[in-house]
Write a protein that holds these residues in place. Sequence first.
Motif, PDB file in Angstrom:
ATOM      1  N   THR A 126      33.964  24.000  42.519  1.00 40.57           N
ATOM      2  CA  THR A 126      33.493  25.343  42.201  1.00 40.57           C
ATOM      3  C   THR A 126      32.772  25.340  40.859  1.00 40.57           C
ATOM      4  O   THR A 126      33.110  24.575  39.955  1.00 40.57           O
ATOM      5  N   ALA A 128      30.568  27.714  37.699  1.00 43.27           N
ATOM      6  CA  ALA A 128      29.997  28.878  37.027  1.00 43.27           C
ATOM      7  C   ALA A 128      28.684  28.416  36.409  1.00 43.27           C
ATOM      8  O   ALA A 128      28.662  27.477  35.613  1.00 43.27           O
ATOM      9  N   THR A 163      21.821  25.621  40.911  1.00 38.33           N
ATOM     10  CA  THR A 163      22.655  26.025  42.046  1.00 38.33           C
ATOM     11  C   THR A 163      22.244  25.265  43.303  1.00 38.33           C
ATOM     12  O   THR A 163      23.097  24.730  44.030  1.00 38.33           O
ATOM     13  N   LYS A 186      30.422  30.055  42.243  1.00 42.23           N
ATOM     14  CA  LYS A 186      31.183  31.299  42.349  1.00 42.23           C
ATOM     15  C   LYS A 186      30.711  32.363  41.375  1.00 42.23           C
ATOM     16  O   LYS A 186      31.020  33.544  41.540  1.00 42.23           O
ATOM     17  N   TYR A 187      29.956  31.926  40.361  1.00 45.04           N
ATOM     18  CA  TYR A 187      29.530  32.860  39.318  1.00 45.04           C
ATOM     19  C   TYR A 187      28.208  32.359  38.751  1.00 45.04           C
ATOM     20  O   TYR A 187      28.066  31.185  38.405  1.00 45.04           O
ATOM     21  N   LEU A 245      24.945  33.656  36.009  1.00 46.66           N
ATOM     22  CA  LEU A 245      24.629  34.637  34.974  1.00 46.66           C
ATOM     23  C   LEU A 245      23.242  34.392  34.401  1.00 46.66           C
ATOM     24  O   LEU A 245      22.872  33.265  34.092  1.00 46.66           O
ATOM     25  N   HIS A 247      27.524  37.229  43.578  1.00 43.69           N
ATOM     26  CA  HIS A 247      28.072  36.420  42.476  1.00 43.69           C
ATOM     27  C   HIS A 247      27.097  36.284  41.308  1.00 43.69           C
ATOM     28  O   HIS A 247      27.433  35.643  40.316  1.00 43.69           O
ATOM     29  N   TYR A 248      25.905  36.892  41.396  1.00 43.08           N
ATOM     30  CA  TYR A 248      24.933  36.818  40.299  1.00 43.08           C
ATOM     31  C   TYR A 248      25.096  38.047  39.411  1.00 43.08           C
ATOM     32  O   TYR A 248      25.098  39.175  39.887  1.00 43.08           O
ATOM     33  N   HIS A 249      25.204  37.820  38.110  1.00 45.60           N
ATOM     34  CA  HIS A 249      25.410  38.904  37.157  1.00 45.60           C
ATOM     35  C   HIS A 249      24.228  38.949  36.193  1.00 45.60           C
ATOM     36  O   HIS A 249      23.970  37.985  35.479  1.00 45.60           O
ATOM     37  N   GLU A 305      35.620  37.631  32.204  1.00 48.02           N
ATOM     38  CA  GLU A 305      34.872  38.069  33.377  1.00 48.02           C
ATOM     39  C   GLU A 305      34.504  36.919  34.311  1.00 48.02           C
ATOM     40  O   GLU A 305      33.943  37.140  35.385  1.00 48.02           O
ATOM     41  N   VAL A 306      34.814  35.693  33.907  1.00 45.84           N
ATOM     42  CA  VAL A 306      34.406  34.516  34.679  1.00 45.84           C
ATOM     43  C   VAL A 306      35.588  34.010  35.509  1.00 45.84           C
ATOM     44  O   VAL A 306      36.691  33.843  34.982  1.00 45.84           O
ATOM     45  N   PRO A 307      35.381  33.737  36.794  1.00 46.06           N
ATOM     46  CA  PRO A 307      36.488  33.237  37.618  1.00 46.06           C
ATOM     47  C   PRO A 307      36.850  31.805  37.268  1.00 46.06           C
ATOM     48  O   PRO A 307      36.100  31.103  36.582  1.00 46.06           O
TER      49      PRO A 307
END
Length: 385
Positions: A6, A8, A18, A29-30, A32, A50-52, A63-65
């Motif tokens: 996984t 970030a 990605t 999963k995250y 930014l 999953h895009y912030h 805020e990050v898994p």
Amino acid sequence: MKLEKTVADFFAGIGLVTMGLIKQGWQVKYALDYSDEKRQMYQNAFGVGHYHCKDIREISGTEVPKVTLAHASFPCTNISVAGSRSGLHSGESSTFWDFVRFLHEMGELREIGKPPLILIENVEGFLTSGRGEDLIVALKALNNLGYAVDIFIIDAAHFVPQSRVRLFIIGNLFSFSQTYDEIERIMSQQKGARPQKVKDFIASNPTIKWSLRNLPDLPQRTTNLADIVDESEEWWVKERTEYLFNQMFERHKSQIRLMMQNEYWSYGTVFRRMRMRSGIKQSTAELRTDGIAGCLRTPKGGSARQIIVRAGFGRFDARLINACESARLMGASEYLIPQNISLNNILFGFGDAVCVPVIEWIAANYLNPLFNELNSMIKASQRAA
């Protein structure tokens, strides 16, 4: 506990990191970034959820898994030789410290914890920014978080017909600091990804906690510039092409004339730069004909747009590289380019990204083996307990 693949992805841009990681079995999963246009392109290619779209300076690690790998391609503006060179503590490049803050804040939360693996990408100029002090400070900051680190350099020209040299840092939480003899042994066996300047940097900084790994030789590229040309794109009208030709040095004009004599097309690229020509500093079209494009840039000004040229059959044609060709030069020919985003923003996205097959190579030859080793270590410790 078993690690999962996984990720970030900080400073995710349009998602080419990605894309490369997905191809090697990782799940993002995250993601930014702060650009809405990049968000739209990313979500068009990889889906929503999953895009912030936020400034990294305005959010926290809470805020990050929980993930196994954190990636960061922070802005090169202040450490690139083409930028201000004002250093890692100024401007957009100072967001590196927000990435460090994120890792620290994730570590403060026991239910999340720091990612055991990190991958950082930036320009080769990071190696010499601040006479090398910027990179030293950055690596020691990662050491202070518990990461043993490794560095290497890869030119995307090993994979695609584009000269794009980048520095990579990999850190992990599980390795012990290597001895001088271990470091020397590994470096003596390395060639492509650890050129002499990287070896010299490592050798001159023994106080950094290093965790070097043997890397295979980089591949030999099998494509050239002609392979990425979009034949459906229209070439400039004669007058515009002649204007470009007249902006060239005489030696480049002679090269074009020779290419025009062939009964086949030869391709090259051109960047416009301010140069002394005919005794006057003026916009000059500099030609490259080695089968490789120059490094794609973010098109903030007219000179940053790369031009593709072809010559043969008594003709000389020219035009700007388009979105499709930019994607191919980044090893992302299958990328879904949206129709509702301006060409300039599309080109900005690709020019600000990381070459996909480079990330694939790093994942296949470094991250995946390291991931498997870490899982084996965890499994062994669980059995011992």
